[in-house]
Motif scaffolding. Structure first.
Motif, PDB file in Angstrom:
ATOM      1  N   PRO A   1       0.836  -1.211   0.000  1.00 38.90           N
ATOM      2  CA  PRO A   1       0.000   0.000   0.000  1.00 38.90           C
ATOM      3  C   PRO A   1       0.872   1.262   0.000  1.00 38.90           C
ATOM      4  N   GLU A   2       0.363   2.320  -0.633  1.00 36.27           N
ATOM      5  CA  GLU A   2       1.135   3.537  -0.805  1.00 36.27           C
ATOM      6  C   GLU A   2       1.563   4.153   0.522  1.00 36.27           C
ATOM      7  N   ASP A   3       0.674   4.157   1.511  1.00 33.15           N
ATOM      8  CA  ASP A   3       1.034   4.752   2.803  1.00 33.15           C
ATOM      9  C   ASP A   3       2.121   3.931   3.500  1.00 33.15           C
ATOM     10  N   GLU A   4       2.113   2.608   3.306  1.00 34.23           N
ATOM     11  CA  GLU A   4       3.144   1.749   3.886  1.00 34.23           C
ATOM     12  C   GLU A   4       4.487   1.973   3.196  1.00 34.23           C
ATOM     13  N   ILE A   5       4.457   2.151   1.869  1.00 32.91           N
ATOM     14  CA  ILE A   5       5.683   2.433   1.120  1.00 32.91           C
ATOM     15  C   ILE A   5       6.332   3.716   1.623  1.00 32.91           C
ATOM     16  N   LYS A   6       5.539   4.750   1.807  1.00 33.12           N
ATOM     17  CA  LYS A   6       6.072   6.029   2.298  1.00 33.12           C
ATOM     18  C   LYS A   6       6.647   5.873   3.699  1.00 33.12           C
ATOM     19  N   GLU A   7       5.948   5.137   4.543  1.00 32.48           N
ATOM     20  CA  GLU A   7       6.414   4.916   5.917  1.00 32.48           C
ATOM     21  C   GLU A   7       7.743   4.179   5.930  1.00 32.48           C
ATOM     22  N   ILE A   8       7.863   3.148   5.085  1.00 35.18           N
ATOM     23  CA  ILE A   8       9.108   2.379   4.985  1.00 35.18           C
ATOM     24  C   ILE A   8      10.248   3.272   4.516  1.00 35.18           C
ATOM     25  N   GLN A   9       9.989   4.044   3.469  1.00 32.93           N
ATOM     26  CA  GLN A   9      11.018   4.928   2.912  1.00 32.93           C
ATOM     27  C   GLN A   9      11.518   5.931   3.951  1.00 32.93           C
ATOM     28  N   GLU A  10      10.586   6.565   4.660  1.00 30.78           N
ATOM     29  CA  GLU A  10      10.972   7.560   5.666  1.00 30.78           C
ATOM     30  C   GLU A  10      11.742   6.918   6.815  1.00 30.78           C
ATOM     31  N   TYR A  11      11.314   5.732   7.221  1.00 29.32           N
ATOM     32  CA  TYR A  11      11.967   5.053   8.340  1.00 29.32           C
ATOM     33  C   TYR A  11      13.409   4.710   8.003  1.00 29.32           C
ATOM     34  N   PHE A  12      13.635   4.129   6.815  1.00 29.61           N
ATOM     35  CA  PHE A  12      14.982   3.666   6.506  1.00 29.61           C
ATOM     36  C   PHE A  12      15.915   4.800   6.076  1.00 29.61           C
ATOM     37  N   LEU A  13      15.388   5.878   5.509  1.00 31.55           N
ATOM     38  CA  LEU A  13      16.251   7.033   5.280  1.00 31.55           C
ATOM     39  C   LEU A  13      16.700   7.640   6.612  1.00 31.55           C
ATOM     40  N   GLU A  14      15.821   7.583   7.595  1.00 31.02           N
ATOM     41  CA  GLU A  14      16.233   8.040   8.934  1.00 31.02           C
ATOM     42  C   GLU A  14      17.263   7.076   9.532  1.00 31.02           C
ATOM     43  N   GLU A  15      17.076   5.772   9.312  1.00 32.65           N
ATOM     44  CA  GLU A  15      18.013   4.768   9.821  1.00 32.65           C
ATOM     45  C   GLU A  15      19.434   5.008   9.313  1.00 32.65           C
ATOM     46  N   VAL A  16      19.554   5.461   8.052  1.00 33.68           N
ATOM     47  CA  VAL A  16      20.881   5.680   7.471  1.00 33.68           C
ATOM     48  C   VAL A  16      21.279   7.158   7.513  1.00 33.68           C
ATOM     49  N   ASN A  17      20.586   7.914   8.348  1.00 37.77           N
ATOM     50  CA  ASN A  17      20.910   9.333   8.587  1.00 37.77           C
ATOM     51  C   ASN A  17      20.814  10.178   7.323  1.00 37.77           C
ATOM     52  N   LEU A  18      19.753   9.940   6.521  1.00 38.56           N
ATOM     53  CA  LEU A  18      19.539  10.736   5.307  1.00 38.56           C
ATOM     54  C   LEU A  18      18.139  11.347   5.263  1.00 38.56           C
ATOM     55  N   SER A  19      17.532  11.551   6.416  1.00 36.72           N
ATOM     56  CA  SER A  19      16.244  12.236   6.445  1.00 36.72           C
ATOM     57  C   SER A  19      16.408  13.619   5.812  1.00 36.72           C
ATOM     58  N   GLY A  20      15.465  14.007   4.978  1.00 37.01           N
ATOM     59  CA  GLY A  20      15.535  15.301   4.316  1.00 37.01           C
ATOM     60  C   GLY A  20      16.210  15.279   2.966  1.00 37.01           C
ATOM     61  N   PHE A  21      16.776  14.126   2.579  1.00 39.82           N
ATOM     62  CA  PHE A  21      17.460  14.002   1.289  1.00 39.82           C
ATOM     63  C   PHE A  21      16.621  13.246   0.249  1.00 39.82           C
ATOM     64  N   GLY A  22      15.375  12.931   0.579  1.00 36.92           N
ATOM     65  CA  GLY A  22      14.564  12.082  -0.279  1.00 36.92           C
ATOM     66  C   GLY A  22      14.366  12.595  -1.686  1.00 36.92           C
ATOM     67  N   ASP A  23      14.287  13.913  -1.857  1.00 39.29           N
ATOM     68  CA  ASP A  23      14.025  14.485  -3.181  1.00 39.29           C
ATOM     69  C   ASP A  23      15.299  14.752  -3.981  1.00 39.29           C
ATOM     70  N   LYS A  24      16.445  14.483  -3.394  1.00 35.96           N
ATOM     71  CA  LYS A  24      17.712  14.717  -4.092  1.00 35.96           C
ATOM     72  C   LYS A  24      17.895  13.704  -5.221  1.00 35.96           C
ATOM     73  N   ALA A  25      18.561  14.142  -6.289  1.00 36.02           N
ATOM     74  CA  ALA A  25      18.986  13.208  -7.326  1.00 36.02           C
ATOM     75  C   ALA A  25      20.219  12.458  -6.824  1.00 36.02           C
ATOM     76  N   THR A  26      20.369  11.203  -7.200  1.00 35.35           N
ATOM     77  CA  THR A  26      21.477  10.415  -6.665  1.00 35.35           C
ATOM     78  C   THR A  26      22.839  10.953  -7.108  1.00 35.35           C
ATOM     79  N   PHE A  27      22.902  11.620  -8.283  1.00 35.96           N
ATOM     80  CA  PHE A  27      24.199  12.141  -8.745  1.00 35.96           C
ATOM     81  C   PHE A  27      24.668  13.328  -7.919  1.00 35.96           C
TER      82      PHE A  27
END
Length: 266
Positions: free
Chosen positions: A111-137
């Motif tokens: 489900p879309e809300d679960e996908i967003k929750e997972i993404q936010e949780y693991f970006l926080e786990e790897v200390n990248l909260s706030g970088f979600g909209d960045k391009a990888t390059f």
């Protein structure tokens, strides 16, 4: 040896590349168990088949002889239950950071809300909260590896396979990534199979170190070790200098024994 469930098992595993006179025996008679919650580090001379073993466990290549099992079932191809992190981050460059992390859960039609929750949780786990909209390059090498790790973790794999994931990083970034993966392993009770050329890295992270011979790669020694919590626990205190000396003596004893084994294989 831990009595936890065996997740991965290889039985008399051989891998031969090519045929006839051009064939190369890469792995010979590999018998290995990886148990739930273990952090297994693999060391050995260059070209000894460490990456071949990882790719076989991942399901990218097939064994020539023997078996490679996950929870008693033959591994027949890649599976999201076995996440892989390579030395190169292998991110999808046309996707943003958050889209990379969401890719696996989206392919599993969560489900879309679960996908967003997972993404936010693991970006926080790897200390990248706030970088979600960045391009990888736009990211540094260390940040790309954090995203690659978050992308694997987002699938909640039973085993994380890591092929020299920090080998291309500078010393400070590498140390930060070692602390990060140690903390993630502890917090999530992950199971990790980790290839490295660095004996100190192996001893710093592992609960078990596997040493392989030169080609054809065979497992020639295993060491059960417990240095990792002490090395990464900032609150570790030794009551007196003799405790520290005893600890350091044991560390260097194991390190030198491993180096002797590897150097005698060259």
């Amino acid at each position: 040896m831990s009595q936890e469930e065996v997740l991965i098992e290889t039985k008399n595993l051989d891998k031969i590349y090519g045929t006839g006179e051009d064939s190369v025996l890469a792995l010979k008679d590999i018998n290995l168990e990886i148990r739930r919650g273990e952090f297994v580090c693999v060391l050995g001379p260059s070209g000894c088949g460490k990456s071949t073993l990882l790719k076989t466990i991942a399901g990218y290549i097939e064994a020539t002889n023997g078996q490679c099992l996950m929870q008693g079932e033959e591994i027949e191809g890649p599976d999201w239950h076995r996440g892989v992190v390579f030395q190169s981050s292998t991110l999808y460059p046309w996707m943003s950071v958050k889209d990379n992390v969401e890719f696996g859960p989206r392919m599993r039609n969560l489900p879309e809300d679960e996908i967003k929750e997972i993404q936010e949780y693991f970006l926080e786990e790897v200390n990248l909260s706030g970088f979600g909209d960045k391009a990888t390059f736009e990211l540094s090498g260390g940040m790309k590896q954090r995203v690659a790790l978050a992308r694997v973790l987002a699938n909640n794999p039973q085993v994380i396979l890591m092929d020299e994931p920090f080998g291309a990083l500078d010393a400070l970034t590498r140390n930060d990534m070692q602390k990060l993966i140690h903390n993630i392993w502890k917090e999530n009770n992950s199971t990790i199979f980790f290839i490295t050329h660095d004996v100190d890295e192996a001893l710093s992270l592992a609960t078990r170190v596997v040493v392989m011979s030169k080609r054809p790669g065979r497992i020639i020694r295993e060491f059960n070790v417990d240095f990792t919590d002490t090395l990464f626990d900032e609150n570790t205190k030794f009551d007196d200098s003799s405790q520290r000396v005893e600890y350091e003596d044991e560390y260097f004893k194991v390190k030198n024994e491993i180096l002797d084994i590897i150097n005698n294989q060259v």
